[in-house]
Write a protein that holds these residues in place. Structure first.
Motif, short mmCIF file in Angstrom:
data_model
loop_
_atom_site.label_atom_id
_atom_site.label_comp_id
_atom_site.label_asym_id
_atom_site.label_seq_id
_atom_site.Cartn_x
_atom_site.Cartn_y
_atom_site.Cartn_z
N THR A 1 -0.27 2.08 9.14
CA THR A 1 0.93 2.16 10.18
C THR A 1 0.97 0.81 10.94
OG1 THR A 1 2.33 3.15 11.92
CG2 THR A 1 0.00 3.69 11.82
N TYR A 2 1.98 0.08 11.10
CA TYR A 2 2.14 -1.04 11.90
C TYR A 2 3.79 -0.69 12.58
CZ TYR A 2 2.41 -5.59 14.13
OH TYR A 2 2.31 -6.81 14.74
N ASP A 3 3.74 -1.11 14.10
CA ASP A 3 4.79 -1.12 14.65
C ASP A 3 5.25 -2.62 15.10
OD1 ASP A 3 7.09 -0.35 16.47
OD2 ASP A 3 5.80 0.20 18.18
N ARG A 4 6.40 -2.79 14.29
CA ARG A 4 6.98 -4.24 14.59
C ARG A 4 8.14 -4.30 15.17
NH1 ARG A 4 11.35 -5.34 11.23
NH2 ARG A 4 11.74 -4.02 9.53
N GLY A 5 8.54 -2.95 16.09
CA GLY A 5 9.80 -3.07 16.73
C GLY A 5 10.87 -2.64 15.94
N PRO B 1 18.63 3.88 14.72
CA PRO B 1 18.22 4.95 13.94
C PRO B 1 17.64 4.41 12.80
CG PRO B 1 20.53 4.63 13.61
CD PRO B 1 20.21 3.70 14.67
N GLY B 2 16.74 5.50 11.98
CA GLY B 2 16.37 4.80 10.62
C GLY B 2 14.86 4.43 10.77
N ALA B 3 14.07 4.46 11.90
CA ALA B 3 12.60 3.81 11.75
C ALA B 3 12.04 4.27 10.63
CB ALA B 3 12.04 4.25 13.12
N PRO B 4 11.33 3.45 9.91
CA PRO B 4 10.44 3.85 8.79
C PRO B 4 9.19 5.08 9.21
CG PRO B 4 10.45 1.52 9.19
CD PRO B 4 11.00 2.00 10.20
N SER B 5 8.87 5.76 8.43
CA SER B 5 7.93 6.67 8.77
C SER B 5 6.48 5.85 9.47
CB SER B 5 7.41 7.51 7.60
OG SER B 5 5.97 8.05 7.76
N ALA B 6 6.05 6.65 10.28
CA ALA B 6 4.65 5.94 11.01
C ALA B 6 3.64 6.46 10.06
CB ALA B 6 4.71 6.69 12.34
N ALA B 7 3.59 7.34 9.04
CA ALA B 7 2.43 7.40 8.09
C ALA B 7 1.94 6.54 7.53
CB ALA B 7 2.78 8.72 7.37
N ALA B 8 0.65 6.35 7.01
CA ALA B 8 0.23 5.08 6.17
C ALA B 8 0.95 5.60 4.79
CB ALA B 8 -1.17 5.42 5.91
N VAL B 9 1.08 4.22 3.98
CA VAL B 9 1.95 4.60 2.80
C VAL B 9 0.77 4.19 1.61
CG1 VAL B 9 3.89 3.23 1.23
CG2 VAL B 9 4.14 3.77 3.51
N ASP B 10 0.59 5.09 0.52
CA ASP B 10 -0.06 4.75 -0.53
C ASP B 10 0.14 3.66 -1.49
OD1 ASP B 10 -1.69 6.76 0.57
OD2 ASP B 10 -1.60 8.03 -1.11
N LEU B 11 -0.23 2.68 -1.80
CA LEU B 11 0.10 1.45 -2.46
C LEU B 11 -0.08 1.55 -3.94
CD1 LEU B 11 -0.50 -1.45 0.10
CD2 LEU B 11 1.71 -0.36 -0.26
N MET B 12 -1.51 1.81 -4.16
CA MET B 12 -2.00 1.82 -5.62
C MET B 12 -3.48 2.66 -5.71
SD MET B 12 -3.15 -2.04 -6.33
CE MET B 12 -4.20 -1.57 -7.76
N THR B 13 -3.88 3.18 -6.57
CA THR B 13 -5.25 3.65 -6.79
C THR B 13 -5.92 2.93 -7.63
OG1 THR B 13 -4.08 6.06 -6.53
CG2 THR B 13 -6.37 5.83 -7.27
N VAL C 1 -10.42 4.84 -4.95
CA VAL C 1 -10.09 4.06 -3.91
C VAL C 1 -8.61 4.16 -3.83
CG1 VAL C 1 -10.49 2.12 -2.72
CG2 VAL C 1 -12.22 2.85 -3.97
N THR C 2 -8.00 4.35 -2.64
CA THR C 2 -6.69 4.55 -2.23
C THR C 2 -6.24 3.17 -1.43
OG1 THR C 2 -6.45 6.87 -2.55
CG2 THR C 2 -4.51 5.77 -1.64
N VAL C 3 -5.59 2.32 -2.23
CA VAL C 3 -5.06 1.19 -1.42
C VAL C 3 -3.97 1.62 -0.61
CG1 VAL C 3 -4.33 -1.18 -1.65
CG2 VAL C 3 -6.13 -0.37 -3.27
N GLN C 4 -3.95 1.40 0.76
CA GLN C 4 -3.02 1.72 1.50
C GLN C 4 -2.24 0.54 2.32
OE1 GLN C 4 -5.04 5.14 3.72
NE2 GLN C 4 -3.27 6.37 2.94
N LEU D 1 2.92 -5.14 5.83
CA LEU D 1 1.86 -4.55 5.15
C LEU D 1 0.44 -4.69 5.79
CD1 LEU D 1 2.70 -5.69 1.34
CD2 LEU D 1 3.07 -3.38 2.62
N ARG D 2 -0.15 -3.45 6.21
CA ARG D 2 -1.35 -3.54 6.91
C ARG D 2 -2.58 -2.84 5.80
NH1 ARG D 2 -2.70 0.13 11.71
NH2 ARG D 2 -5.07 -0.04 12.01
N ILE D 3 -2.82 -3.94 5.01
CA ILE D 3 -3.62 -3.24 3.87
C ILE D 3 -5.05 -2.93 3.99
CG2 ILE D 3 -4.33 -3.74 1.30
CD1 ILE D 3 -1.68 -5.80 1.34
N SER D 4 -5.57 -1.74 3.58
CA SER D 4 -7.01 -1.32 3.39
C SER D 4 -7.31 -0.75 2.05
CB SER D 4 -6.97 -0.25 4.49
OG SER D 4 -6.59 0.92 4.01
N PHE D 5 -8.44 -0.95 1.89
CA PHE D 5 -8.96 -0.54 0.56
C PHE D 5 -9.73 0.77 0.79
CE2 PHE D 5 -7.68 -4.92 -0.16
CZ PHE D 5 -7.42 -4.79 -1.40
#
Ligand SMILES: [Cu+2]
Length: 499
Positions: free
Chosen positions: A320-324, A328-340, A314-317, A264-268
């Motif tokens: 994206t973070y590349d952990r290697g 197949p099946g790599a998670p989406s590279a888009a930011a993920v909305d966590l809460m508002t 405020v969208t808490v997101q 989780l690379r969290i931003s507010f």
């Protein structure tokens, strides 16, 4: 050979029949396998979203300074998707389990009742300074149908944001992703340097993957290799919940990454916030003007976030973070909305100031002893299914009863955690908090920017992290990768601390 070449030479990457080539017993019944590959089918159902942020159920210390409670681990069901039942594992019917709140000096006496059919369990007090035999290690299992009481006293200086989860041999990853985890907050004995007006809100992040019938599918070989990532991140058990706050406030949040494998690379919403705490409690002073904080699995952070009303929503997101990722099946590279967070009231001219000092953090003292821990991974040939993947520390797969390292109680050591693999691995050790000295990558060494107590540290691919560590109590302690599927596949060892 690096992992990608190894896999390619084993004929795995290209064929799309990875499942058929792996020696996992439950394979044929796994969802996704009938689709001709190891990628689970895309979820077509959506969880309920937008409900108010659930507050964790707090269980606190009694007037006598003792926190006495029972945790019953058992199957339960949750309504994640409207009108559908998701079978989960829960503590006292809840996932996350109750949030324990105690003070330094309190006595804790918590009884685990294992009502999980057919599986051992334990409770591991993640990050907490508890005696080894009370720490829920795999060598002290509570069998199905049995109970055991964990008892320990919280020492002075132990205030921090801890958590608890099962740690039985071979069932940890599954029991955690099915729902068994909870927060454990220890408050200081004296005055809290963080003003009470800032509140104190734990945000306990977990994730979940749901099949079309709203059940949680078993893990696939890809899950075991990369660590299981869900399709939905939940906050205090809810999907994309909403929190309403007054303009002109500064809020204290305790952020918990309780995901099996997701970072989780969290931003507010771009708001500049202050980092005030790590795994083992407060820093020495706030680190202001942060815009994001990266939490590897099992890491925690405390932050103070100002809401001045200039942003009404405020969208808490999680950015994206590349952990290697392998296969197949790599998670989406888009930011993920966590809460508002919706900000109400009139915009405020000023926000209450940050505290200037939080507390002192002691040095651990000089050390001349250095140990080296090198992560590794390998494909094991043989067996009925052909091959399986294992994860290693210093070339060894975890073996119960084997003592891999020893150290003297009270004597500080420097540990180098080396990660030559293609994937990040978060290193965790039981029973103590350590301090990061520096990190090194491509020949560049970077000193830790501030002192912090940690029990889990991310070691990025191709990186070396040096830590200083002391064990204050004797006994056997686990150290392992906290991508729980990697721990499951052997990336764990046992340390014996003695006189
Ligand atoms: Cu790992």
């Amino acid at each position: 050979m690096n992992r990608r070449n190894l896999l390619a030479s084993a004929g795995i990457l290209a064929t799309g029949t990875m499942a058929a080539r792996y020696g996992f017993a439950q394979m044929s019944s796994m969802p996704g396998m009938q689709h001709g590959g190891a990628v689970p089918p895309k979820t077509v159902i959506q969880p309920i979203e937008g409900q108010p942020l659930p507050m964790l159920k707090e269980v606190g210390t009694g007037a006598n300074g003792e926190l006495v409670a029972e945790l019953r681990a058992s199957p339960a069901s949750a309504e994640i998707v409207r009108g559908m039942k998701t079978p989960i594992l829960a503590y006292n019917g809840m996932s996350p389990g109750p949030c324990f709140v105690a003070r330094e000096g309190d006595l804790v006496r918590i009884t685990l009742v294992n009502a999980i059919p057919g599986q051992e369990s334990t409770i591991h007090w993640h990050g907490m300074p508890v005696p080894a035999e009370q720490d829920g290690n795999p060598m002290n299992p509570v069998t199905s149908g049995e109970r055991r009481t964990y008892e320990f006293r919280l020492p002075e200086g132990s205030a921090g944001s801890y958590w608890y989860h099962p740690h039985p041999h071979k069932f940890t990853a599954e029991q955690v992703y099915r729902g068994l985890a909870g927060a454990f907050i220890v408050k200081p004995r004296g005055e809290d340097p963080v003003p009470a007006a800032f509140g104190d809100t734990p945000l306990f992040f977990t994730d979940m993957r749901l099949a079309s019938d709203a059940t949680m599918p078993a893990s696939t070989p890809v899950d075991l290799m990369n660590g299981r990532q869900g399709d939905f991140v939940l906050v205090n058990g809810a999907y994309k919940p909403e929190l309403s706050l007054e303009a002109g406030t500064r809020r204290r949040f305790r952020l918990y990454n309780a995901l099996n494998a997701g970072y989780l690379r969290i931003s507010f919403g771009g708001i500049k916030f202050a980092l005030i705490g790590s795994d083992g409690g407060l820093l020495e002073a706030p680190v202001a003007d942060m815009t994001e904080v990266l939490l590897a699995p099992a890491e925690r952070a405390e932050v103070l976030v100002p809401f001045d009303g200039s942003q009404r929503s405020v969208t808490v997101q999680s950015l994206t973070y590349d952990r290697g990722w392998m296969g197949p099946g790599a998670p989406s590279a888009a930011a993920v909305d966590l809460m508002t967070i919706s900000v109400t009231g009139s915009a405020a001219a000023s926000i209450p100031p940050l505290p200037s000092k939080l507390r002192a953090i002691a040095d651990l003292g000089a050390s001349t002893i250095t140990k080296r821990f090198v992560f590794g991974e390998t494909i094991k040939m043989g067996g009925p299914g052909g091959m399986s993947m294992t994860f290693l520390i210093n070339g060894k797969v975890f073996e119960p009863g084997r003592i891999d390292e020893t150290m003297k109680v009270g004597q500080p050591e420097i540990w180098e955690i080396v990660n030559p693999t293609d994937m990040d691995h978060p290193f965790h050790i039981h029973g103590t908090q350590f301090q990061v000295i520096d990190t090194e990558k491509s020949g560049t060494r970077v000193a830790a920017p501030f002192k912090a107590w940690k029990d889990t540290v991310n070691v990025a691919s191709k990186e070396t992290v040096r830590i200083k560590i002391v064990q204050d109590m004797p006994g056997d302690r686990m150290y392992h990768c906290h991508i729980l599927e990697h721990e499951h596949l052997g990336m764990m060892g046992t340390l014996r601390a003695g006189a």
